[in-house]
Design an enzyme around this catalytic site. Structure first.
Site, PDB file in Angstrom:
ATOM      1  N   GLU A 610       1.073  -1.226  -0.280  1.00 49.84           N
ATOM      2  CA  GLU A 610       0.006   0.378   0.025  1.00 49.84           C
ATOM      3  C   GLU A 610       0.719   1.655  -0.463  1.00 49.84           C
ATOM      4  O   GLU A 610      -0.133   2.462  -0.942  1.00 49.84           O
ATOM      5  CB  GLU A 610      -0.714  -0.213   1.301  1.00 49.84           C
ATOM      6  CG  GLU A 610      -1.885  -0.348   1.300  1.00 49.84           C
ATOM      7  CD  GLU A 610      -2.757   0.054   2.314  1.00 49.84           C
ATOM      8  OE1 GLU A 610      -3.580  -1.794   2.792  1.00 49.84           O
ATOM      9  OE2 GLU A 610      -2.440   0.840   3.181  1.00 49.84           O
ATOM     10  N   HIS A 699     -11.336 -15.835   3.976  1.00 48.12           N
ATOM     11  CA  HIS A 699     -12.530 -14.631   3.849  1.00 48.12           C
ATOM     12  C   HIS A 699     -14.237 -15.387   3.847  1.00 48.12           C
ATOM     13  O   HIS A 699     -15.339 -14.533   3.869  1.00 48.12           O
ATOM     14  CB  HIS A 699     -12.380 -13.337   3.179  1.00 48.12           C
ATOM     15  CG  HIS A 699     -10.928 -12.429   3.795  1.00 48.12           C
ATOM     16  ND1 HIS A 699     -10.166 -12.483   4.181  1.00 48.12           N
ATOM     17  CD2 HIS A 699     -11.710 -11.064   4.756  1.00 48.12           C
ATOM     18  CE1 HIS A 699      -9.171 -11.769   4.193  1.00 48.12           C
ATOM     19  NE2 HIS A 699     -10.388 -10.721   4.553  1.00 48.12           N
TER      20      HIS A 699
END
Ligand code: GLN
Ligand code: ZN
Length: 762
Positions: A610, A699
């Protein structure tokens, strides 16, 4: 006359009212009209605040029920076919199905992809284009909200995402997004005409893609698009760029046939000079001097000097004063903070205060410095206090950074030497099994934490509860046969906050929320000063957990880059220096863990990717200091202490060499969503150390089969030597429930055992 304006305002509400309304609506507790009323109230309130602060114009259409890119997708009717949309106005059900997926009677559709908005922590919904995508105006939102503001008496300017940014940020079958330009432009022209007919004198088109690396084709697309839109409307056009310098796109931007251009002068103050030199006389420049995405109070004196230069060179009529980008990325209102230290609070400005800074600067330009003398004095005093405060400057930290040369930061011996010693000390089998750190944060765990924070549970009772949970999770891991254990992270609410609370140089807000995606907001810590670790943070937990078992228990830390990325970072020194300070604080913790007998320490860096700058030319510098920060945190360790790291949910292909340069002994990396891609990287790049490609996606509650995990490990074994491979889930288990966690990990252990049998002695 210089005008005061902003590109956008936070939409979630001071008390996160939009979040509350959305979540109640999704749960069926309120109806559509309640939701729409709550939204209208927020918009009206936000416009009132902007006008009250003295802005000359307020943006409209910056509000969204979920995301401004998704609004454009709805507006342009670019609804992927799987939502079964019939071609009339996009209703809320379709809109939210695109944002969040939908599962009800006869409907089961996945959400559209979500990704980071440039280098912010805001996420947008990625447009999906078919090869022959058609566009057709399918929403009245921009006109409705413009008229709503007008009815309430505001001087309003509608805001849209510009066509090139919209197209470039989408994903298209077969690529070549700009091939859709000719198809999309008539739709844009129609929107502009509708806004003009509704009475809009100015229309803002956000084109942050202009700060990215663009090729000649993209620049040509800009010229073509804006020439077309210029013909389509008599409304004045305002192109907004932000998050960086226009750089090599500056001339292309200045040549657009538009009436105003916004420049981010916080990220890129150096571009002002050339913009003033080269802007055509017909162009107004909107100067973003107030930081729209950080929390620091503006140095009004410095900003005013810069604005005065601009006004002197191009005339006051061609200057607007603004924030660097939309205030969407700033928290709401500093006045809501009642527990912040007053000295620190005096250095800060949230969205509400930034409005005041913008209008003060505008007055200073229009009426002269005398008109804002008090504000300038107060600002100077705050600047001085921040520059000299002993809370910020810790000479010991600076001295340590000089003592430990970054270039030589890292382990004592090369990996091959360390690996042999670690193998001997740890005695692990082939395909060792482990997890990423957290175990389910059940309702019970969360309730105990809340009760402890509210004072309903004593610190002793809370501590006893956490110990019992830790003990249970150690037994559990032993029972199912994992090789390297974790303590479960039950004591942590958030992986950055937990460390920030213990480091010096960090402050926390009560209400400093910013939207991350949809109704989700985050409250980043504020790094205001030199970072140090006054006392051990995790050592007692790791020691306790290790005392319960013979198997190695990993120490668990959040890495320097991730702590940096997920905080508001000080702007009075380079980010790299702050990262290196955090790394030193972590190094203290790492060495203390080693001393306490911890044999393996994991330093998580999920945000490593990021941090990459928007422009490729700046990547290498970032990767160098970021990798140095990681190595600094693991400097001074004995060779037989193992360092692991974890990264997830990002594109790793183009930074794999930098990842290898972290020199972690083991990397546990997410691959289950993009297995094929990740394995491709390891064909092209010989990863030198050990690696655990996540064998299942945490997830989803789905329990993976033993066979599919074996298949993945076999595939990995063709690229990476079996002796280098670990077996683990692809991320922490904190969001999962116990039953599926148990079932999945049992299967994972069984898969590892099968792999050992197959590959033993090979
Ligand atoms: N150790 C952390 C956990 O297991 C890592 C979380 C993350 O990757 N974001 O929860
Ligand atoms: Zn992760």
């Amino acid at each position: 006359m210089v005008l005061a304006t902003v590109l956008g305002f936070p939409r979630i509400g001071k008390q996160r009212e939009l979040k509350t309304a959305l979540e109640r609506y999704w749960k069926g507790k309120i109806g559509e009209s309640d939701l729409r009323n709550a939204a209208a109230d927020l918009r009206a309130e936000h416009w009132r605040q902007q006008k009250a602060a003295g802005l000359d114009v307020v943006p409209t259409g910056d509000f969204s029920f979920y995301d401004q890119m998704l609004d454009m997708t709805a507006l342009l009717g670019a609804i992927p076919p799987r939502y079964g949309w019939t071609g009339e106005g996009v209703d809320l059900a379709t809109f939210f199905a695109m944002a969040r997926g939908a599962q009800r009677e006869g409907v089961d559709v996945q959400a559209m992809e979500m990704t980071k908005w440039f280098d912010t922590n805001y996420h947008y919904i990625v447009p999906e284009f078919a090869h022959d995508q058609k566009f057709k105006i399918s929403s009245t939102k921009p006109v409705d909200e413009f008229l709503e503001a007008r009815r309430l008496g505001f001087n309003a300017r509608p805001v849209l995402i510009g066509p090139i940014t919209y197209l470039l940020l989408g994903k298209k079958e077969g690529g070549g997004n700009l091939a859709l330009l000719d198809t999309i432009l008539p739709a844009y022209a129609e929107i502009l005409q509708k806004l003009e007919q509704a009475g809009a004198a100015w229309i803002q088109l956000d084109e942050p893609a202009l700060v990215l690396d663009l090729d000649a084709a993209a620049r040509a697309a800009y010229a073509k698009a804006y020439a077309y839109l210029r013909q389509a409307t008599k409304a004045k056009l305002f192109v907004a760029t932000y998050f960086g310098a226009l750089g090599d796109n500056l001339d292309a931007a200045l040549a657009l046939p538009v009436d105003a251009l916004h420049l981010d002068l916080v990220r890129a103050p150096q571009q002002l000079d050339s913009a003033l030199d080269r802007a055509p006389t017909s162009l107004t420049l909107s100067l973003g001097v107030v930081d729209g995405r950080n929390v620091w109070r503006n140095d009004l004196g410095a900003s005013l000097r810069l604005l005065e230069t601009a006004a002197a060179r191009i005339g006051k009529d061609r200057v607007w004063v603004s924030a660097s980008c939309s205030l969407l990325h700033a928290p709401y209102d500093l006045d809501l903070e009642t527990t912040l230290d007053p000295e620190i609070k005096n250095w800060l400005a949230f969205a509400q205060q930034k409005l005041g800074e913008i209008t003060t600067l505008t007055r200073g330009l229009n009426e002269g410095r005398g008109a804002i003398a008090d504000a300038l004095d107060a600002s100077d005093a705050a600047v001085k206090s921040r520059a000299n405060s002993p809370r910020i400057h810790n000479p010991a930290v600076a001295a340590r950074l000089i003592e430990q040369p970054l270039a030589s930061a890292g382990r004592k011996s090369p990996f091959a030497t360390r690996s042999a010693l670690q193998k001997k000390r740890l005695g692990l089998p082939l395909f060792p099994t482990t997890t990423i750190g957290s175990f389910p944060q059940t309702a019970e765990v969360r309730k105990h934490r809340a009760d402890f924070k509210n004072g309903k549970v004593t610190p002793e009772a809370y501590d006893a509860f956490l110990k019992a949970e830790t003990q249970k999770v150690i037994r559990f891991q032993e029972d199912i046969g994992l090789d390297v254990l974790v303590h479960g992270e039950f004591e942590r609410s958030d992986m950055v906050e937990y460390f920030g609370e213990q480091f010096s140089g960090f402050a926390f807000t009560q209400n400093g929320w910013v939207q991350s995606y949809g109704s989700r907001c985050v409250k980043p810590p504020i790094i205001y000063g030199d970072v140090a670790r006054p006392r051990p943070i995790t050592v007692s937990w790791s020691r306790f957990a290790q005392s319960l078992t013979e198997k190695p228990v990993k120490g668990m830390l959040t890495g320097p880059v991730t702590i940096l990325q997920w905080s508001f970072v000080r702007d009075d020194q380079p980010r790299s220096v702050t990262a290196h300070q955090i790394a030193l604080a972590l190094q203290d913790e790492v060495l203390d863990l080693e001393k306490a007998g911890i044999r393996i320490i994991q330093i998580d860096e999920p945000a490593f990717r990021e941090g990459l700058p928007l422009r490729r030319a700046e990547w290498q510098a970032y990767l160098t200091w970021a990798a140095q920060a990681f190595r600094l945190a693991s400097t001074g360790l004995k060779d037989d202490t193992q360092i692991q790291t974890h990264m997830c949910y990002a594109e790793f292909n183009d930074i794999i060499a930098a990842i290898a340069s972290l020199d972690a002994d083991v990397i546990l990396i997410e691959t289950s969503r993009s297995q094929r891609k990740l394995l491709e990287i390891f064909t092209a790049f010989k990863y030198p150390n050990e690696i655990g490609p996540g064998v299942y996606d945490i997830h989803s509650p789905r329990v993976p089969s033993e066979e599919e995990m074996i298949a993945l490990l076999e595939k990995a074994s063709t690229r990476i030597a079996p002796a280098q491979l670990w077996v683990n889930p692809d991320c922490g288990l904190k969001t999962r429930e116990w039953p599926e966690t148990k079932a999945s990990l049992e299967k994972m252990v069984a898969a590892a055992r099968r792999m050992r049998e197959r590959h033993a002695g090979k």
